[in-house]
Design an enzyme around this catalytic site. Structure first.
Site, PDB file in Angstrom:
ATOM      1  N   GLY A 271      17.335  -5.754   3.009  1.00 48.19           N
ATOM      2  CA  GLY A 271      17.293  -6.584   1.807  1.00 48.19           C
ATOM      3  C   GLY A 271      17.295  -8.081   1.996  1.00 48.19           C
ATOM      4  O   GLY A 271      17.256  -8.823   1.009  1.00 48.19           O
TER       5      GLY A 271
ATOM      6  N   ARG B  95       1.475  -6.778  -4.889  1.00 49.34           N
ATOM      7  CA  ARG B  95       2.738  -7.425  -5.255  1.00 49.34           C
ATOM      8  C   ARG B  95       2.613  -8.398  -6.436  1.00 49.34           C
ATOM      9  O   ARG B  95       3.444  -8.362  -7.345  1.00 49.34           O
ATOM     10  CB  ARG B  95       3.379  -8.101  -4.050  1.00 49.34           C
ATOM     11  CG  ARG B  95       3.684  -7.136  -2.903  1.00 49.34           C
ATOM     12  CD  ARG B  95       4.594  -7.716  -1.834  1.00 49.34           C
ATOM     13  NE  ARG B  95       5.945  -7.847  -2.321  1.00 49.34           N
ATOM     14  CZ  ARG B  95       6.492  -8.963  -2.733  1.00 49.34           C
ATOM     15  NH1 ARG B  95       5.815 -10.089  -2.687  1.00 49.34           N
ATOM     16  NH2 ARG B  95       7.718  -8.972  -3.189  1.00 49.34           N
TER      17      ARG B  95
ATOM     18  N   CYS C 192     -11.367  -4.155 -11.755  1.00 48.08           N
ATOM     19  CA  CYS C 192     -11.528  -4.212 -13.207  1.00 48.08           C
ATOM     20  C   CYS C 192     -10.192  -4.065 -13.925  1.00 48.08           C
ATOM     21  O   CYS C 192      -9.916  -3.045 -14.576  1.00 48.08           O
ATOM     22  CB  CYS C 192     -12.475  -3.113 -13.660  1.00 48.08           C
ATOM     23  SG  CYS C 192     -14.031  -3.243 -12.805  1.00 48.08           S
ATOM     24  N   GLU C 193      -9.337  -5.062 -13.789  1.00 47.49           N
ATOM     25  CA  GLU C 193      -8.024  -5.101 -14.451  1.00 47.49           C
ATOM     26  C   GLU C 193      -7.670  -6.566 -14.617  1.00 47.49           C
ATOM     27  O   GLU C 193      -7.825  -7.346 -13.664  1.00 47.49           O
ATOM     28  CB  GLU C 193      -6.933  -4.494 -13.540  1.00 47.49           C
ATOM     29  CG  GLU C 193      -7.083  -3.057 -13.220  1.00 47.49           C
ATOM     30  CD  GLU C 193      -6.117  -2.158 -13.979  1.00 47.49           C
ATOM     31  OE1 GLU C 193      -5.333  -2.666 -14.812  1.00 47.49           O
ATOM     32  OE2 GLU C 193      -6.178  -0.952 -13.737  1.00 47.49           O
TER      33      GLU C 193
HETATM   34  N1  LLP Z   1      16.860   0.370   3.337  1.00 50.10           N
HETATM   35  C1  LLP Z   1      16.627   1.047   2.187  1.00 50.10           C
HETATM   36  C2  LLP Z   1      17.431   2.218   1.887  1.00 50.10           C
HETATM   37  C3  LLP Z   1      15.619   0.606   1.312  1.00 50.10           C
HETATM   38  O1  LLP Z   1      15.409   1.254   0.182  1.00 50.10           O
HETATM   39  C4  LLP Z   1      14.855  -0.544   1.645  1.00 50.10           C
HETATM   40  C5  LLP Z   1      13.791  -1.025   0.757  1.00 50.10           C
HETATM   41  C6  LLP Z   1      15.119  -1.193   2.859  1.00 50.10           C
HETATM   42  C7  LLP Z   1      16.135  -0.712   3.670  1.00 50.10           C
HETATM   43  C8  LLP Z   1      14.361  -2.400   3.311  1.00 50.10           C
HETATM   44  O2  LLP Z   1      14.495  -3.469   2.427  1.00 50.10           O
HETATM   45  P1  LLP Z   1      13.967  -4.921   2.864  1.00 50.10           P
HETATM   46  O3  LLP Z   1      14.781  -5.364   4.048  1.00 50.10           O
HETATM   47  O4  LLP Z   1      12.521  -4.802   3.214  1.00 50.10           O
HETATM   48  O5  LLP Z   1      14.179  -5.748   1.654  1.00 50.10           O
HETATM   49  N2  LLP Z   1       7.804  -3.007  -2.558  1.00 50.10           N
HETATM   50  C9  LLP Z   1       8.837  -3.977  -2.820  1.00 50.10           C
HETATM   51  C10 LLP Z   1      10.075  -3.765  -1.992  1.00 50.10           C
HETATM   52  C11 LLP Z   1      10.699  -2.394  -2.129  1.00 50.10           C
HETATM   53  C12 LLP Z   1      11.880  -2.178  -1.228  1.00 50.10           C
HETATM   54  C13 LLP Z   1      12.365  -0.777  -1.249  1.00 50.10           C
HETATM   55  N3  LLP Z   1      13.478  -0.481  -0.370  1.00 50.10           N
HETATM   56  C14 LLP Z   1       8.262  -5.381  -2.628  1.00 50.10           C
HETATM   57  O6  LLP Z   1       7.075  -5.496  -2.353  1.00 50.10           O
HETATM   58  O7  LLP Z   1       8.967  -6.363  -2.810  1.00 50.10           O
END
Ligand code: LLP
Length: 414
Positions: free
Chosen positions: A218, A307, A341-342
């Site tokens: 995160g 995104r 097309c959006e």
């Molecule tokens: N661990 C778990 C249990 C998770 O669900 C996630 C991300 C991570 C680690 C890794 O998170 P990060 O370090 O990458 O923030 N598609 C979205 C992000 C979805 C994240 C889902 N879970 C975007 O493009 O911002």
């Protein structure tokens, strides 16, 4: 790369990925730790191999991700398997391969894993995913640690679920896990969540001798760098940091509450390792004026990078050739849009850009995480190519799809 492989193409920097990993690893040195890269952020095998070679473990959320990790030479014994809906097939595969831990998200899932492990005469190592009910101050679609979403087991149920896990015949309790959200831009929520769970972790350690506490991923990255107007320089230098808070800030926040637990700490960063290590190269096809509005229609679309359409997220966009000073003076507002097309198919709206011409090559920045992995064939657009830069060399790491690929696997009905 654009000349050799065409556009749209994702390009990643091996040096940046390895550097981010090494810095995080060094900052966590005071802890007995394991970095499990969240494969979902970017699952190209070449990227996984870079991280496996650097010593990383992996956080996977599907059988497909485990398959990729193994194909890249990753160690299943360093894999945590997270996700709210693991299927029987996926659980069997992960058991056979010997993952480090199943991060379990519900009581029924726990029972299911116990049953499947029993049928295979294997023991399943598990951690429960606790929902710490902490507000991470991020976009609602990527916030996961509050009680209002589907992830994890509520705090007040945790002790009881561990007790039933302890009675199951094919389950080994090995850890506890949390993840509070993604693109978190302050270090404090991580520390708060660890402090909040600390008493539970201590209790689990004394009761079940758990080995690890995973504090999730995160860490947010910088998507928006200020334009240094008039200086002729497009970028601010962030001293090599591409996280919103520095790795030092993160470590300063999480090390003290984690260290006093005296237990292995797992982190699951995705975006932090790869987000600012990648760009999406795209070429301007058309410049269009409509009333007071100006559009640059590029050859990448929302199917390649969703995104902005999905989260209204900001991605810096820069001309790949250095802007000439007379051009730069002509900064004006323009929408940078794709060919899909959006109306939602945009990368930037009313963005101040130096004058753009048809044929210009642009880099959509911060595209290394949740870019290619979320791409689709919408509008029957082939998936883009991916390339890797290493020092002064570059290579294709995924071929662009062809039109033939689009219909492969489709079957004519009787
Ligand atoms: N661990 C778990 C249990 C998770 O669900 C996630 C991300 C991570 C680690 C890794 O998170 P990060 O370090 O990458 O923030 N598609 C979205 C992000 C979805 C994240 C889902 N879970 C975007 O493009 O911002």
């Amino acid at each position: 790369m654009a000349e050799k492989f065409g556009t749209p193409t994702y390009v990643y920097s091996a040096g940046t990925i390895v550097d981010h990993y090494a810095r995080l690893d060094a900052a966590l040195a005071p802890l007995d730790h394991l970095i499990c890269y969240a494969v979902k952020a970017n699952s190209n095998r070449a990227i996984l191999k870079l991280l496996a070679d650097a010593g990383a473990g992996f956080d996977i959320v599907s059988g497909g991700e485990l398959f990729r990790v193994l194909a890249a030479g990753g160690d299943p014994a360093k894999c945590t398997f997270t996700g709210v809906g693991k299927s029987r097939e996926e659980i069997e595969y992960a058991l056979e391969q010997g993952v480090y831990s199943f991060n379990v998200e519900s009581e029924s899932e726990l029972e299911n894993i116990d049953r499947i492990a029993g049928a295979k005469n294997l023991r399943a190592p598990i951690a429960l995913r606790v929902n710490p009910d902490i507000d991470p101050h991020t976009h609602e679609y990527i916030s996961t640690g509050s009680h209002e979403n589907k992830f994890g087991i509520a705090l007040d149920r945790i002790a009881a679920v561990y007790e039933s896990a302890a009675k199951m015949r094919n389950i080994d309790i090995v850890g506890v896990q949390m993840h509070i959200g993604s693109q978190i831009t302050e270090a404090q929520p991580f520390a708060s969540a660890i402090w909040k769970l600390a008493p539970i972790v201590r209790e689990l350690k004394s009761k079940y001798a758990i080995k690890f506490f995973s504090i999730g991923g995160g860490m947010g990255i910088i998507y928006r760098r200020a334009l240094e107007s008039g200086s002729g320089k497009w970028w601010h230098d962030h001293g090599g940091e591409s996280s919103v808070f520095s790795i030092r800030d993160y470590a300063d926040a999480i090390v003290p509450p984690s260290r006093q637990l005296g237990i292995g700490i797992v982190v699951e960063p995705g975006r932090f390792l790869v987000g600012n290590a990648g760009v999406l190269l795209t070429r301007v096809g058309y410049i269009k004026k409509s009333g007071a509005k100006k559009f640059a229609i590029v050859d990448a679309g929302m199917n390649d990078l969703i995104r902005p359409a999905l989260y209204h997220s900001y991605h810096e966009i820069v001309p790949v050739k250095e802007t000439k000073s007379e051009r730069e003076r002509k900064i004006s507002k323009i929408d940078i849009v794709g060919p899909v097309c959006e109306s939602g198919d945009f990368f930037a709206l009313d963005r101040e850009m130096p004058k753009l011409d048809e044929g210009d090559l642009l880099a959509i920045m911060s595209g290394g995480a949740y870019g290619f992995v979320m791409a689709s064939n919408y509008n029957s657009r082939p998936l883009p190519a991916e390339g890797l830069v290493r020092g002064d060399k570059f290579a294709l790491i995924r071929k662009r799809q062809t039109w033939k690929d689009l219909v492969r696997g489709e079957i004519e009905p009787l």
